[in-house]
Design a protein around this motif. Structure first.
Motif, mmCIF file in Angstrom:
data_model
loop_
_atom_site.group_PDB
_atom_site.id
_atom_site.type_symbol
_atom_site.label_atom_id
_atom_site.label_comp_id
_atom_site.label_asym_id
_atom_site.label_seq_id
_atom_site.Cartn_x
_atom_site.Cartn_y
_atom_site.Cartn_z
ATOM 1 N N UNK A 217 0.851 -1.182 0.000
ATOM 2 C CA UNK A 217 0.000 0.000 0.000
ATOM 3 C C UNK A 217 0.887 1.233 0.000
ATOM 4 N N UNK A 218 0.419 2.294 -0.660
ATOM 5 C CA UNK A 218 1.174 3.539 -0.709
ATOM 6 C C UNK A 218 0.269 4.636 -1.233
ATOM 7 N N UNK A 219 0.642 5.864 -0.973
ATOM 8 C CA UNK A 219 -0.179 6.994 -1.400
ATOM 9 C C UNK A 219 -0.138 7.181 -2.913
ATOM 10 N N UNK A 220 -1.252 7.617 -3.452
ATOM 11 C CA UNK A 220 -1.300 7.941 -4.865
ATOM 12 C C UNK A 220 -0.342 9.086 -5.158
ATOM 13 N N UNK A 221 0.166 9.079 -6.383
ATOM 14 C CA UNK A 221 1.162 10.059 -6.835
ATOM 15 C C UNK A 221 2.516 9.850 -6.173
ATOM 16 N N UNK A 222 2.683 8.720 -5.493
ATOM 17 C CA UNK A 222 3.984 8.346 -4.951
ATOM 18 C C UNK A 222 4.399 7.004 -5.559
ATOM 19 N N UNK A 291 10.358 -4.791 -7.536
ATOM 20 C CA UNK A 291 11.040 -3.619 -6.976
ATOM 21 C C UNK A 291 10.098 -2.451 -6.717
ATOM 22 N N UNK A 292 10.644 -1.408 -6.143
ATOM 23 C CA UNK A 292 9.857 -0.219 -5.787
ATOM 24 C C UNK A 292 9.746 0.716 -6.993
ATOM 25 N N UNK A 293 8.887 0.332 -7.936
ATOM 26 C CA UNK A 293 8.767 1.114 -9.172
ATOM 27 C C UNK A 293 7.329 1.463 -9.542
ATOM 28 N N UNK A 294 6.366 0.900 -8.833
ATOM 29 C CA UNK A 294 4.981 1.031 -9.252
ATOM 30 C C UNK A 294 4.431 2.419 -8.912
ATOM 31 N N UNK A 295 3.719 2.996 -9.857
ATOM 32 C CA UNK A 295 3.046 4.288 -9.660
ATOM 33 C C UNK A 295 1.581 4.123 -10.040
#
Length: 296
Positions: A217-222, A291-295
């Motif tokens: 989970x993560x904030x949109x636009x991040x 990896x940490x690439x998803x937007x």
């Protein structure tokens, strides 16, 4: 602000009044044969209602501002009483505040359009996230040697290095009808605790769906945090995270093999799974992550 790679045991109980459907085709290997989920067949999944509930305590914001993605598998079955799985232990560095990267096993029941269920697994997030066993209704066993809910997991696996794992079981107690959680390494189960049947209005007799999955989970636009080891599934052993030795418990509480399996991965451009297959020494298993690439 970022945080160190701290992996903790999480416990979740949920009740939601929402479900959705996805469609698609995925080949999975069951007893050496490929089974196909036919194109156009509706598959009830936890997207986005149930997965949102599973991660809701992580998000200190309106859920509409949050992205939720996952990579894993599910089995729809009318009369199961639990699951057991070996989960590789990885820490994800630099998981930002209000983001989460985790892996869990979950069982739930759909009754008249409502879902009841529970999940257990591990997540990497900031120290302020509260997966309180009190607010979730979970009863801690206090058995000597049992993992402590919310406690840190160590040691952790390293890329191309040592592999560490924890085996968890969620299983209905045939006598009390409560749903129990065990650490189940080396076939020597240690009771962590249980979810009382009263949490589910005494209507949770069987699981109608079981899930094994990673999620973020993560904030949109991040940008998303990494999932699993931070590497895609095709990298395989000692590089990608895995869930292995997957079993289910049948209606009589006996150990059994999973049957029909569906892939529920929702962003293959970010996070991937390998085939769900049976391997020597690993039982039914799959690799997952990215990896940490998803937007968005």
């Amino acid at each position: 602000m970022a945080y160190k790679q701290i992996l903790t045991l999480i416990l979740i109980c949920f009740s939601v009044l929402y479900y959705n459907c996805i469609e698609g085709t995925k080949f999975v290997e069951v007893e050496g044969e490929q089974a196909e989920a036919k194109e156009g067949r509706s598959i009830e999944t936890h997207h986005p209602g149930i997965i949102s509930s599973l991660f809701s305590d992580v998000i200190n914001d309106n859920p509409s501002n949050v992205n939720i993605h996952y990579a894993g598998f599910t089995t729809p079955s009318p009369m199961l009483t639990g699951t057991r799985a070996r989960i590789s232990a990885w820490g994800i560095p630099d998981v930002n505040y209000n983001s989460d990267s985790g892996v869990f096993i979950a069982v739930w029941n759909k009754n008249s359009g409502n879902y009841y269920g529970m999940a257990a697994g591990f997540h990497t997030t900031d120290d302020n996230t509260c997966y309180s066993t009190t607010c979730q209704g979970f009863v801690v066993s206090n058995v000597s040697g049992a993992p402590v809910p919310g406690g840190k997991v160590a040691p952790l696996s390293t890329y191309n290095g040592k592999d560490y794992f924890v085996t968890l079981s969620i299983k209905k107690d045939q006598k009390t009808q409560d749903w129990s959680l065990y650490r189940d390494d080396n076939n020597n189960p240690i009771l962590i605790g249980w979810w009382p049947k009263a949490l589910f209005n005494n209507t949770f007799d069987y699981a109608t769906k079981i899930v094994w999955t990673g999620g973020v989970t993560y904030h949109k636009n991040e940008t998303s945090p990494a999932m699993g080891s931070g590497h895609v599934a095709c990298e395989g052993a000692n590089k990608a995270a895995y869930i292995s030795n997957i079993k289910v418990f049948n209606e009589f509480g006996q150990i059994a093999e999973p049957d029909v399996i569906y892939d529920i991965t929702d962003r293959n451009d970010c996070f991937t799974t390998s085939d769900f297959k049976k391997s020597s020494g690993k039982g039914y298993n799959f690799f997952y992550g990215g990896p940490a690439v998803c937007k968005n």
